[in-house]
Design a protein around this motif. Structure first.
Motif, PDB file in Angstrom:
ATOM      1  N   SER A  69      -6.416   7.620  -6.921  1.00 42.72           N
ATOM      2  CA  SER A  69      -7.172   7.071  -5.789  1.00 42.72           C
ATOM      3  C   SER A  69      -7.929   5.802  -6.154  1.00 42.72           C
ATOM      4  O   SER A  69      -8.337   5.044  -5.275  1.00 42.72           O
ATOM      5  CB  SER A  69      -8.151   8.119  -5.248  1.00 42.72           C
ATOM      6  OG  SER A  69      -9.207   8.350  -6.159  1.00 42.72           O
TER       7      SER A  69
ATOM      8  N   THR B   8       0.633   5.772   0.253  1.00 42.21           N
ATOM      9  CA  THR B   8      -0.055   7.056   0.363  1.00 42.21           C
ATOM     10  C   THR B   8       0.689   8.077  -0.479  1.00 42.21           C
ATOM     11  O   THR B   8       1.908   8.229  -0.340  1.00 42.21           O
ATOM     12  CB  THR B   8      -0.118   7.539   1.819  1.00 42.21           C
ATOM     13  OG1 THR B   8      -0.899   6.625   2.605  1.00 42.21           O
ATOM     14  CG2 THR B   8      -0.748   8.930   1.908  1.00 42.21           C
TER      15      THR B   8
ATOM     16  N   ASP C 154      -3.931   5.473  -1.546  1.00 45.10           N
ATOM     17  CA  ASP C 154      -4.769   6.590  -1.114  1.00 45.10           C
ATOM     18  C   ASP C 154      -3.979   7.873  -1.285  1.00 45.10           C
ATOM     19  O   ASP C 154      -2.752   7.861  -1.395  1.00 45.10           O
ATOM     20  CB  ASP C 154      -5.230   6.413   0.339  1.00 45.10           C
ATOM     21  CG  ASP C 154      -4.088   6.530   1.331  1.00 45.10           C
ATOM     22  OD1 ASP C 154      -4.010   7.556   2.021  1.00 45.10           O
ATOM     23  OD2 ASP C 154      -3.265   5.593   1.411  1.00 45.10           O
TER      24      ASP C 154
ATOM     25  N   ASP D 266     -13.660   8.566  -2.913  1.00 49.96           N
ATOM     26  CA  ASP D 266     -13.040   7.630  -1.976  1.00 49.96           C
ATOM     27  C   ASP D 266     -11.531   7.623  -2.198  1.00 49.96           C
ATOM     28  O   ASP D 266     -11.047   7.715  -3.321  1.00 49.96           O
ATOM     29  CB  ASP D 266     -13.587   6.218  -2.191  1.00 49.96           C
ATOM     30  CG  ASP D 266     -15.048   6.092  -1.787  1.00 49.96           C
ATOM     31  OD1 ASP D 266     -15.487   6.908  -0.959  1.00 49.96           O
ATOM     32  OD2 ASP D 266     -15.723   5.195  -2.313  1.00 49.96           O
ATOM     33  N   GLY D 267     -10.807   7.521  -1.123  1.00 46.03           N
ATOM     34  CA  GLY D 267      -9.361   7.400  -1.227  1.00 46.03           C
ATOM     35  C   GLY D 267      -8.623   8.710  -1.316  1.00 46.03           C
ATOM     36  O   GLY D 267      -7.393   8.719  -1.470  1.00 46.03           O
TER      37      GLY D 267
ATOM     38  N   SER E  42       0.831  -1.199   0.000  1.00 47.92           N
ATOM     39  CA  SER E  42       0.000   0.000   0.000  1.00 47.92           C
ATOM     40  C   SER E  42       0.872   1.258   0.000  1.00 47.92           C
ATOM     41  O   SER E  42       2.012   1.246   0.473  1.00 47.92           O
ATOM     42  CB  SER E  42      -0.919   0.016   1.222  1.00 47.92           C
ATOM     43  OG  SER E  42      -0.155   0.072   2.419  1.00 47.92           O
TER      44      SER E  42
END
Length: 349
Positions: free
Chosen positions: A37, A14, A43, A67-68, A12
């Motif tokens: 996203s 960011t 995210d 979202d995200g 994952s």
């Protein structure tokens, strides 16, 4: 050194974007952020640092309730370093990618970085610099020359940062979030990036160098000023912080090379390149001369004859260095206009 296969699925991440006054690019930026996203495991965290041009409202409208994407807005201007530290404290991804709104980046660059993140704390890709629309107006500004992914330990990565093989740009690198720690970016107006990179290297175990170009830094007409006085105090602070953080890898010869390249030469070259006034150039020369006094020219020459020549001028006839740099930069600019596209960097001297 080892080659590493791409991950499936990758870890994952960011994506952190600190911005201010993005102007008419708000619509296009919102679309890019929404595309990011929608990537599984990604995210986006956007921090507006007190925009005053109305773009914060427009960007918020275009992002909507996607979202995200987390969108944090501030009424005050604290600076990019403070906002990146703030965003990092909010981030949840295993890895962090920093981007700027007015450059060229896509989800494919992030995919390349994430795909090589297994088992390392730092992935170092390549980045280009583009200053016009023509093919020759582009060059490589970051990244090691590797034909395939290569793993190195943290001390080796520190050497590459100190000797200038890789640079202190954030956006060509993917950082394991824990390697950055808390508040990795000092609150200085410039050069905080390289301190964050050095801090991440110091807290890492292994890094991976990859051949993919993952980011393009854009400078188009009107995007930045052509008259900029270098912030010498920020440059000195960053220099001192990097050497303190990478002390174990910083041999005397590497320290001399880093001081000569990053501090002495950069101070004068920045003032000359951006047409600073005479007083600013003189101030940069004074700083460069002061720091050049204790440097070993023979040890620098073993790594770079050009930088050694610049230090020699600083130690003997410092007033000639701006003249030499203007001539070198003029020849470089002329050559770029007439030769085929190249990814060579600007010479250090």
């Amino acid at each position: 050194m080892t080659d590493s296969p791409a991950l499936d699925p990758p870890p994952s991440a960011t994506v952190i974007l600190s911005l201010r006054n993005v102007g008419a690019s708000a619509d296009q930026l919102a679309e890019r952020l929404r595309r990011l996203s929608r990537v599984e495991g990604v995210d986006v965290l956007v921090v507006d640092d007190g925009s005053t041009d109305g773009s914060a409202d427009r960007l918020g409208e275009r992002i909507g309730e996607a979202d995200g994407i987390a969108y944090v807005r501030h009424s005050d201007n604290a600076g990019v370093a403070a906002r990146r530290n703030e965003a990092l404290a909010r981030a949840t991804g295993e890895f962090i990618w920093f981007v700027d709104h007015d450059d060229d980046w896509t989800e494919s660059g992030l995919a390349a970085l994430r795909g090589h993140a297994e088992g390392v704390d730092l992935v170092v890709g390549r980045a280009d610099f583009q200053w016009g629309q023509d093919a020759h107006e582009r060059r490589r500004i970051d990244g090691a020359e590797v034909g395939a992914p290569q793993d190195i330990d943290a001390p080796a990565a520190a050497v590459l940062l100190l000797d200038g093989t890789i640079h202190g740009f954030l956006w060509s690198k993917l950082f394991r979030r824990t390697s950055l720690g808390v508040d990795p970016f000092p609150l200085i107006v410039s050069q905080s990036d390289i301190v964050g990179v050095a801090r991440a290297i110091a807290r890492s175990r292994r890094a991976r160098l990859i051949p993919e170009t993952v980011y393009t830094y854009i400078r188009l007409p009107g995007s930045i000023t052509r008259k900029r006085k270098p912030d010498l105090r920020a440059l000195e602070r960053a220099h001192d912080d990097v050497l303190a953080l990478l002390n174990d890898a910083a041999t005397p010869s590497l320290r001399d090379l880093f001081t000569a390249r990053f501090l002495c030469l950069a101070a004068v070259k920045t003032a000359v390149r951006w047409n600073a006034d005479r007083a600013a150039i003189d101030e940069a020369l004074l700083l460069a001369c002061r720091h050049a006094r204790g440097l070993s020219i023979p040890s620098i020459a073993r790594r770079s004859l050009g930088i050694a020549a610049a230090v020699t001028l600083l130690r003997t006839v410092p007033a000639l260095l701006p003249v030499a740099l203007r001539s070198a930069l003029a020849v470089l600019d002329l050559g770029r206009r007439v030769r085929r596209p190249s990814h060579r960097e600007e010479p250090d001297a």
